[in-house]
Design an enzyme around this catalytic site. Structure first.
Site, PDB file in Angstrom:
ATOM      1  N   CYS A  69      33.591  29.618 -36.549  1.00 45.90           N
ATOM      2  CA  CYS A  69      33.430  29.165 -35.170  1.00 45.90           C
ATOM      3  C   CYS A  69      33.652  27.661 -35.056  1.00 45.90           C
ATOM      4  CB  CYS A  69      32.083  29.606 -34.608  1.00 45.90           C
ATOM      5  SG  CYS A  69      31.991  29.483 -32.807  1.00 45.90           S
ATOM      6  N   HIS A  86      32.593  35.259 -35.309  1.00 41.43           N
ATOM      7  CA  HIS A  86      31.433  35.229 -36.198  1.00 41.43           C
ATOM      8  C   HIS A  86      31.393  36.459 -37.095  1.00 41.43           C
ATOM      9  CE1 HIS A  86      29.218  31.831 -34.390  1.00 41.43           C
ATOM     10  NE2 HIS A  86      29.915  32.153 -33.310  1.00 41.43           N
ATOM     11  N   GLU A 141      29.540  36.988 -39.560  1.00 35.54           N
ATOM     12  CA  GLU A 141      28.155  37.300 -39.934  1.00 35.54           C
ATOM     13  C   GLU A 141      27.443  38.076 -38.833  1.00 35.54           C
ATOM     14  OE1 GLU A 141      29.215  34.561 -38.750  1.00 35.54           O
ATOM     15  OE2 GLU A 141      27.695  33.473 -37.620  1.00 35.54           O
TER      16      GLU A 141
END
Lengths: 286, 207
Positions: B82, B185, B187
């Site tokens: 990001c 993202h 994650e």
């Protein structure tokens, strides 16, 4: 193409996940951690955890929620100062939800936006439709009236730096009659930031109605607790209705299944079920 | 050699990245110590928030020097997430003009208002591979990743490995030798994200 988010809201009261009806009646579900784990495994797009009665979620609780959550996690519950915001974000939350503080301590929105960026704050507006046809913004779990209309408060939050608006309909909450689409239309017209609608889902078609209006996310709390694989069956229903708007990439995708009029999955015929008895599905190890 | 270090400069959900790596049984350490960073096996740089605030922290903490040492001199693998994708560019035209790492040519701009779409760009979107790439191995164009940003990177075609679309086409992933970076993202992108992190980890192991 960007997809409309299917968002699950987990309401927590005294450490227990609950269903809410009209912001007044609460029925217990069970452990919030189990709820989060299942919703995540069912491929939900985002999870919101709201602690009620202004009880601040502890760092331990947020830590535990985050460990079980592979999608963005937003936390709300009496957040009204920057230290609480810091603690919650450092414990693993991606976004904080600001509700009553929009009225009592609105500078918290700007402070949080400056420190963590606008995308880390969702302003949550509780809209109450009175008999005169106006939408007021209430706060304190819907007990107090603010001086704002729901739309004005949302715009104010946008100006203060909120990244998204979570729009809750108090009247429709727990009604199973669908979202307040009139309220949603007003919000979509007025605001430049993404809007998530919540309150009243009883059938997947209710979400379809909101998606058609161009909302960024459709949220439900009670609804996802009614059945197994609720997120997946809803996503399957919606992909049948509308192309290219929903993310459905869980292994279980109910391809070839039909729906009952009540929006639930129809069971397969008996001989098909018999043939599934010895179907081995190896777990994908990433 | 050390572990994969998740660089902590006070702006970014380092815990989420570590949680995801833990699920994959991949060892990692969250650190803001320049010595640990410059001696890491690889570095992951997450980030959310303002470009200029991030650069201020990164420079002040001695982390920019450490990352230059690790990634440019030692050529160890790097993954930016990001804001971490935007920081490696030359500069950003955000509210205050700020210089980035300068690792790849490119500039950061705000998502234009003309698209008429709400900003930030938030939600799950498709990522379309523009050239075959190890970071997206096993991840097809039907996969979705979670985005949440108001700014995007504009950089030369040669670095772009994947694009996404929000009104206009924009850069979703880049690679320059040992440097990888993604706008979304991983994650927070369930299985697609875990696959990507596994790909990065495999790259690190085989490097």
């Amino acid at each position: 193409m960007i997809k409309t988010r299917i968002i699950a809201v987990v309401l927590v009261k005294d450490g227990i996940a609950v269903q809410s009806i009209g912001f007044k009646k609460y029925l217990p579900i069970g452990s919030p951690l189990i709820a989060i784990k299942f919703l995540d495994s069912w491929g939900v797009d985002e999870i919101v955890v709201l602690h009620m009665d202004g009880n601040n979620p502890t760092t331990a609780e947020v830590n535990a929620y985050a460990k079980n959550c592979n999608v963005p996690l937003s936390i709300g519950g009496g957040i009204n100062d920057i230290d609480k915001v810091k603690a919650i974000i450092h414990s693993g939350a991606d976004k904080v939800i600001i509700n009553s503080a929009l009225i009592t301590k609105p500078h918290i929105v700007t402070e949080t936006a400056t420190m963590f960026g606008s995308q880390s704050i969702i302003a949550s507006i509780d809209a109450y439709l009175s008999d005169d046809g106006k939408y007021s913004a209430k706060y304190n779990s819907g007990y107090k009236y603010s001086n704002y209309t729901a739309l004005d408060l949302a715009q104010h939050a946008q100006e203060l730096g909120a990244g998204e608006i979570l729009l809750n309909s108090i009247n429709n909450d727990g009604s199973k009659n669908g979202y307040d689409l009139a309220l949603l239309k007003l919000a979509l017209d007025k605001l430049d930031i993404p809007v998530i609608i919540c309150g009243g889902v009883g059938h997947p078609k209710h979400m379809f109605e909101a998606i058609n209006l161009g909302v960024s996310g459709v949220a439900a709390a009670n609804f996802f607790h009614f059945s197994e694989h609720s997120v997946i069956t809803v996503k399957k229903y919606l992909t049948n209705q509308i192309e290219n708007k929903i993310r459905l990439d869980s292994y279980a995708n109910y391809e070839g299944f039909n729906f009952f009029p009540n929006g639930r999955i129809n069971k397969l015929v008996d001989n098909e079920l018999e043939s599934l008895r010895f179907h081995y599905i190896p777990e994908e190890k990433i | 050699m050390g572990k994969i270090v998740i660089v902590d400069y006070g702006m970014g959900n380092v815990t989420s990245v570590q949680n995801a790596l833990t699920i994959l049984n991949i060892d990692s350490k969250i650190s803001k110590c320049p010595i640990e960073i410059s001696h890491a096996k690889a570095a992951i740089l997450p980030g959310v928030g303002a470009f200029h605030a991030a650069m201020e922290n990164i420079v002040k903490l001695g982390i920019l020097d450490a990352l230059n040492e690790l990634v440019i001199n030692k050529k160890r693998p790097f993954l930016g997430i990001c804001l971490g994708l935007q920081l490696i560019a030359e500069d950003s035209v955000e509210s205050i003009y700020t210089k980035g790492f300068g690792w790849i040519k490119g500039n950061v701009y705000k998502i234009p208002a003309e698209t008429n779409l709400p900003v930030p760009h938030v939600g799950w979107n498709n990522v379309l591979e523009s050239r075959e790439n190890i970071i997206l191995s096993g991840i097809n164009d039907a996969s979705h990743f979670y985005f949440d940003h108001s700014y995007y990177l504009d950089c030369p075609e040669q670095y772009i490995v994947a694009n996404s679309n929000y009104g206009n086409k924009f850069v979703a992933a880049v690679q320059k030798d040992n440097i990888f970076a993604v706008q979304f993202h991983p994650e927070k992108s369930q299985r697609s994200g875990l696959r990507l992190l596994r790909n990065f980890s495999n790259f690190v192991e085989n490097y």
